[in-house]
Design a protein around this motif. Structure first.
Motif, PDB file in Angstrom:
ATOM      1  N   SER A  80       0.813  -1.160   0.380  1.00  0.00           N
ATOM      2  CA  SER A  80       0.205   0.595  -0.031  1.00  0.00           C
ATOM      3  C   SER A  80       1.075   0.887   0.290  1.00  0.00           C
ATOM      4  O   SER A  80       2.027   1.335   0.050  1.00  0.00           O
ATOM      5  N   ARG A  89      -3.011  -2.986  -4.613  1.00  0.00           N
ATOM      6  CA  ARG A  89      -2.803  -3.341  -3.625  1.00  0.00           C
ATOM      7  C   ARG A  89      -2.414  -5.074  -3.294  1.00  0.00           C
ATOM      8  O   ARG A  89      -1.512  -5.650  -2.454  1.00  0.00           O
ATOM      9  N   PHE A 121      -8.196   0.219   5.675  1.00  0.00           N
ATOM     10  CA  PHE A 121      -7.157  -0.868   5.683  1.00  0.00           C
ATOM     11  C   PHE A 121      -7.109  -1.819   6.302  1.00  0.00           C
ATOM     12  O   PHE A 121      -6.877  -3.652   6.097  1.00  0.00           O
ATOM     13  N   GLY A 145       1.371  -1.396   6.627  1.00  0.00           N
ATOM     14  CA  GLY A 145       0.848  -0.403   6.404  1.00  0.00           C
ATOM     15  C   GLY A 145       1.668   1.001   6.795  1.00  0.00           C
ATOM     16  O   GLY A 145       2.158   2.045   6.671  1.00  0.00           O
TER      17      GLY A 145
END
Length: 406
Positions: A80, A89, A121, A145
């Motif tokens: 990401s 992604r 997310f 992330g």
């Protein structure tokens, strides 16, 4: 819902850091674990490499995936943010997740996602893990992330944990000192699982060694152990450290005896990473005469490497198409930009984008002068119009600025 409607629902109904920033950040793994339970804990049957770090984790993840693909394995890759399409992604052997899988996954779990108010997310991590299980991957490269300790990806137990480097970024979430940030990233270290560190300094080394020792996790410093690197299509100066990190990670993985990775696979993986994985925007040359360079470096740690490389380019005049998001510390990054360039200030087309006029005014305090444009494309087109054949155009400041070129 069709694919476009499904993605619009995901973006609008669920907080998304890429779009809105701080409000999307969840400070524990409760939701992720609850969703994993609903999905039948796909993470428990996945073989993974977990990649954290302030900068370089995207390039490192893509390089690892490319090499393992070249070695003949079926490789899942979760990264990401995306540049253009959400499907970027989640990939298997470089191919983005099928739109039908996204649509059906959301349709199946929509009630739970709404009831539990999962973040964007959190839900995409669950989707990725479910997709990799369905695709029967051999190994999966999972990029953190943000941070590590409380990141939704941190429910996996990987074969190897990787920490590329530590810099000051996302300080409102991860801490304001390098040791504090290192502690968050080191949260991906698991009991007995080898950890590879790409770059370090005394302040962060102590954190890594303390955590690794407490968990009896073998610790490898790539910069010491890897003294040379293979050539790569990725030409950014910062890729040297990333390549060493990848090479050391592969050496650790091979030593475990589950994967066979030849020297030829490493060479092919490094040279073919863009075709094999879809990686874009890392010191990417988009044109010549004038030379056009796009790079996603967006914090001081990354820009300190990129700007000297840019200034080493031969040019008559340097043109910078520049935009940033509104949570960047401009006092930290703007001094790193050259004063002898023409600037084309713009706002990336996301809610977090910083108003271009605000950026211009702040940049002038650091003798960086130029004009304001209504969009990235207008700024880019004007730079191309103004640039002579011996000039260089650099596009950057934010992943989202670079994204609008593709």
């Amino acid at each position: 819902m069709n694919y476009a409607e499904t993605v619009a629902w995901m973006f609008s109904r669920l907080p998304m850091y890429q779009q809105v920033g701080a409000v999307a950040y969840k400070k524990d793994l409760t939701n992720t674990l609850a969703f994993a339970e609903v999905l039948g804990h796909p993470e428990r049957s996945l073989t993974c490499i977990h990649v954290a770090g302030t900068n370089g984790k995207g390039s490192t993840s893509h390089l690892l995936a490319s090499v393992l693909q070249a070695a003949g394995y079926k490789v899942g890759l979760y990264t990401s943010p995306h540049l253009n399409d959400f499907r970027e992604r989640i990939r298997i052997n470089g191919e983005p997740i099928e739109a039908d899988f996204v649509v059906n996954f959301i349709a199946t779990h929509r009630a739970f996602l709404e009831q539990q108010q999962l973040s964007f997310f959190e839900l995409t991590v669950g989707m990725a893990f479910a997709y990799f299980v369905a695709g029967k991957t051999d190994i999966n490269i999972i990029e953190v992330g943000m941070g590590g300790r409380l990141d939704s990806t941190n429910i996996i137990t990987p074969e190897v944990a990787v920490i590329t480097n530590i810099g000051l970024d996302h300080t409102q979430f991860l801490g304001t000192t390098l040791p504090e940030i290192a502690a968050e990233k080191a949260g991906i270290i698991k009991a007995g699982v080898p950890v590879v560190v790409g770059e370090w300094e005394a302040a962060t080394q102590a954190v890594f060694e303390s955590r690794a020792q407490a968990l009896q996790a073998p610790l490898y410093y790539a910069g010491v152990l890897q003294t040379s690197t293979y050539p790569s299509v990725l030409k950014g100066a910062y890729q040297e450290a990333n390549k060493k990190t990848v090479q050391q990670t592969l050496a650790v993985l091979q030593a475990q005896g589950k994967f066979i990775i030849s020297e030829e696979a490493i060479q092919k993986g490094f040279m073919e990473v863009m075709e094999r994985t879809g990686l874009r925007g890392r010191w990417q040359i988009l044109g010549h005469q004038p030379k056009i360079i796009a790079d996603t470096a967006h914090n001081a740690h990354g820009l300190r490497v990129v700007m000297p490389q840019l200034l080493a380019e031969p040019f008559t005049q340097l043109h910078l198409v520049l935009g940033v998001v509104n949570d960047k510390d401009l006092n930290e990054i703007l001094p790193l930009f050259p004063k002898n360039a023409l600037y084309y200030f713009c706002k990336p087309n996301v809610p977090r984008g910083l108003d271009a006029e605000v950026l211009r005014q702040k940049a002038e305090e650091f003798q960086c002068k130029g004009m304001v444009f209504a969009s990235v494309s207008e700024a880019y087109n004007e730079a191309r119009k103004q640039a002579g054949s011996d000039d260089v155009i650099y596009v950057g400041g934010s992943t989202f600025v670079v994204a609008e070129l593709f």
